[in-house]
Design an enzyme around this catalytic site. Structure first.
Site, short mmCIF file in Angstrom:
data_model
loop_
_atom_site.label_atom_id
_atom_site.label_comp_id
_atom_site.label_asym_id
_atom_site.label_seq_id
_atom_site.Cartn_x
_atom_site.Cartn_y
_atom_site.Cartn_z
NE ARG A 81 -2.28 -1.44 3.63
CZ ARG A 81 -1.61 -0.50 4.69
NH1 ARG A 81 -1.65 0.94 4.30
NH2 ARG A 81 -1.12 -0.85 5.91
CE1 TYR A 209 0.12 -5.81 -1.73
CE2 TYR A 209 -0.87 -3.93 -0.89
CZ TYR A 209 -0.16 -5.14 -0.60
OH TYR A 209 -0.44 -5.62 0.39
N GLY A 211 -3.99 -4.03 -1.68
CA GLY A 211 -4.55 -3.24 -0.62
C GLY A 211 -4.80 -1.73 -1.43
CE LYS A 218 -6.30 -3.68 4.62
NZ LYS A 218 -6.60 -4.05 5.88
CG HIS A 238 -7.09 -2.64 10.24
ND1 HIS A 238 -5.61 -2.35 10.20
CD2 HIS A 238 -6.99 -3.60 9.32
CE1 HIS A 238 -4.83 -3.16 9.42
NE2 HIS A 238 -5.76 -3.91 8.89
CB SER A 260 -0.91 -3.63 7.70
OG SER A 260 -1.72 -2.79 7.61
CB ALA A 261 2.47 -7.04 8.33
CB CYS A 262 0.94 -6.65 13.97
SG CYS A 262 2.07 -5.28 13.62
CE LYS A 264 -5.82 -6.96 11.16
NZ LYS A 264 -4.37 -6.26 10.97
CG ASN A 266 0.08 -15.92 12.07
OD1 ASN A 266 -0.65 -16.46 10.90
ND2 ASN A 266 1.11 -15.42 12.12
CG ASP A 287 -7.59 -6.83 7.14
OD1 ASP A 287 -6.74 -6.61 7.79
OD2 ASP A 287 -7.78 -6.29 6.02
NE ARG A 379 0.02 -8.69 2.17
CZ ARG A 379 -0.60 -7.93 3.15
NH1 ARG A 379 -2.01 -8.43 3.49
NH2 ARG A 379 -0.15 -6.87 3.82
CE1 TYR A 503 3.90 -16.43 14.63
CE2 TYR A 503 5.61 -17.49 15.87
CZ TYR A 503 5.06 -16.46 14.93
OH TYR A 503 6.18 -15.75 14.10
#
Ligand code: OXD
Ligand code: MN
Length: 594
Positions: A81, A209, A211, A218, A238, A260-262, A264, A266, A287, A379, A503
């Site tokens: 993004r 892309y 996003g 989004k 979000h 993002s990418a933290c 969610k 998992n 998400d 992704r 995890y």
């Protein structure tokens, strides 16, 4: 492929005058050679997929290993993004607020229509009808995306309820979000993602892309969704949504906002460790949450999406076993590596590192290569129906009642493993002041701590101060508001190692959260909120986890907290004239407690 002239959409398209007029106007503007109206059918998927393979947009993967799976390689300049090219075009700059890029609607329309003029010559325009939310839900919204990207048409089929179902919901006079996407020449110089909330319109040009171009995600579900939510008294957040089922069959639902990418995805698909035999986590969404007060005064959430667009690197049978099953079928991968036998590979995947493969740009890669084989923001787009942990309630139009809202960031210091807000207003303050280290999901430097209120900094479609006010006001519509928590899976010790294994083990923290909501777990009152007692988080069976580690993960360093409060000022100064006074009082209270 069967193409239809603009004036003759397929028979299932409703006789919606405003829809037809707008599509015709955009055809006149973009001048595509062909117009294809999507119906979302299986036959259509097969035809479009075959065309995408023939055109080199998709690479067919080993169908024995990965049935229905394909690889897409993006332009290397188009892998995330782009926040600096994302605009909220409200009538006044104040309505967009100081955390958004703003342009006057007229100026932006002029610029973007200028770029779109003739942009689809020699190309096909796909008319993609989609539904965010499920049919029959009071929150469901119809969108129509006009795109010249076959990758987008196929990805929208995974990520949304796409096709006839959307036409049927729209009917002859329903409301819909207009979306126009032109790839142009995929050039960052001509890349804009523009939102016109007052016109319920999105225009995205110059990117392909996810996003930036899967406009239901989004752009509609968060930026326009949050704008509409304020007017219509609901919330677009979000957040993942998951169900926690105990061995006795008790069910609780929580929603969690992480940037993002933290993690969610998992967390939403977590498999509890052995010690929690009989406990089950089910995924409602990974998400986005749309939440609305129900008649019983609780907050109900739906996941408006139908698929997951998850980060691939680091996914393996330890970090997310369910995702490994999910993305073994019907998945479009973007920017992962390709092995000689038509399989995909990424850093952190189970099994041996391939002796050679093609990296995300199609270049020969060996373990000696300096660069990564898969892009850090590579992704997967996969249908949620393939998730072994899918909650049946994911398709319930009424949604699920939320007991806990969790905020979390990626913070190496200061923030303890978990704490609970004293009340809703304090919870809003915790969400409003949350921060996280930046990740590869957005273009720019990674690893820098920035304030990301409610994980919505890149996604709030209006003035962030008004957004906080909306959160505070929602309390009045709730008789039984969710309890609010803050977690940090990423705190590090003096040795630089993570203090918490994360995890699946996050189940242990989740159980404390659920027990708190049910009034079953004791807690200490600390300056920052309610915290577990030293044995409050069950670590039975956790290998290599001495009690001191938990003490450190839960510890509060008051000097670090004082610095934290000062760092919050950066955001508070930026928003000062729009900031609800309640948040300033909360800050004062925190300082006095510290
Ligand atoms: C996402 C993001 O793709 O937040 O979900 O960037
Ligand atoms: Mn996201």
């Amino acid at each position: 492929m069967t193409t239809a002239p603009a004036s003759q959409p397929k028979s299932g398209v409703p006789p919606h005058a405003a829809l037809r007029a707008w599509v015709n106007e955009m055809i006149e503007l973009c001048q595509p050679d062909h117009v294809y109206w999507c119906d979302g059918s299986e036959a259509e998927k097969e035809t479009l997929t075959a065309q995408a393979v023939e055109a080199g947009v998709l690479i067919e993967l080993n169908q024995e290993k990965l049935p229905g799976c394909y690889l897409h390689r993006s332009n290397p300049n188009d892998v995330a993004r782009v926040e600096e090219l994302t605009f909220i075009c409200t009538r006044t700059p104040e309505a967009a607020g100081p955390t958004n890029n703003w342009k006057a609607p007229r100026e932006m329309y002029e610029k973007l229509y200028g770029l779109a003029r003739g942009a689809m010559r020699g190309r096909t325009m796909y008319v993609v009808p989609y539904l965010m939310g499920m049919p029959g839900s009071p929150l469901a919204k119809v969108g129509v995306e006009l795109t010249d990207s076959i990758y987008v048409a196929l990805s929208m089929r995974i990520m949304t309820r796409m096709g006839q179902i959307a036409w049927d919901t729209l009917g002859a006079d329903g409301r819909f979000t207009k979306g126009l996407h032109c790839m142009l020449d995929i050039n960052p110089e001509r890349r804009y993602i523009a939102h016109f909330p007052q016109d319920n319109t999105i225009i995205s040009v110059g990117s392909n892309y996810g996003g930036n171009v899967l406009l239901g995600k989004k752009c509609l579900a968060l930026r326009l969704g949050s704008y509409l939510g304020r007017i219509e008294h609901w919330m677009a957040e979000h957040m993942l949504i998951l169900g926690v089922e105990s061995p006795t069959g008790e069910k609780n639902y929580v929603a969690a906002a992480f940037p993002s990418a933290c993690g969610k995805t998992n967390f939403a698909m977590l498999i509890p460790p052995k010690h929690f035999a009989g406990w089950k986590i089910t995924t409602v969404g990974d998400d986005i949450a749309w939440m609305k007060p129900g008649p019983n005064g609780r907050l109900y959430a739906i996941n408006p999406e139908a698929g997951y667009f998850g980060v691939v690197p680091g996914t393996n049978s330890k970090s997310n076993p369910n995702a490994m099953v999910l993305m073994a079928r019907d998945t479009i991968y973007t920017n992962v590596a390709l092995t000689p036998d038509g399989d995909v590979w990424w850093e952190g995947k189970d099994g041996p590192v391939p002796e050679q493969c093609l990296d995300w740009q199609g270049r020969l890669w060996t373990p000696a290569s300096k660069e990564k084989a898969a892009h850090p923001n590579s992704r997967f787009a996969a249908p949620m129906a393939n998730n072994p942990a899918l909650a049946p309630e994911a398709n319930d139009p009424h949604g699920v009642p939320i007991s806990a809202l969790i905020f979390g960031g990626r913070r190496a210091t200061t923030l303890p493993l978990v704490f609970q807000a004293f009340n809703w207003i304090h919870g809003v303050y915790i969400g409003a002041t949350m921060a996280s280290e930046t990740t590869a999901a957005a273009a720019g430097a990674t690893g820098q701590v920035r304030r990301d209120p409610m994980a919505m900094l890149p996604f709030c479609g209006y003035n962030m101060g008004d957004y906080f006010r909306h959160w505070l006001r929602m309390r009045k519509l709730l008789k039984r508001p969710p309890n609010v928590f803050c977690v940090n899976w990423f705190r590090k010790g003096a040795d630089g190692q993570f203090l918490w294994p994360g995890y699946g083990e996050n189940m242990r923290v989740l159980k404390w959260i659920v027990d708190r909501c049910r009034g079953r777990a004791p807690a200490w009152e600390t300056p920052v909120g309610w915290m577990p007692e030293s044995d409050g988080i069950d670590t039975t069976g956790l290998p290599d986890y001495p009690p001191e580690k938990m003490t450190e993960a839960l510890s509060l360093n008051l000097e670090e907290w004082k610095r934290e409060v000062l760092m919050q000022d950066e955001l508070f100064f930026k928003l000062y004239s729009d900031l609800p006074k309640e948040l300033i009082f909360q800050r004062e209270l925190l300082i006095s407690r510290l």
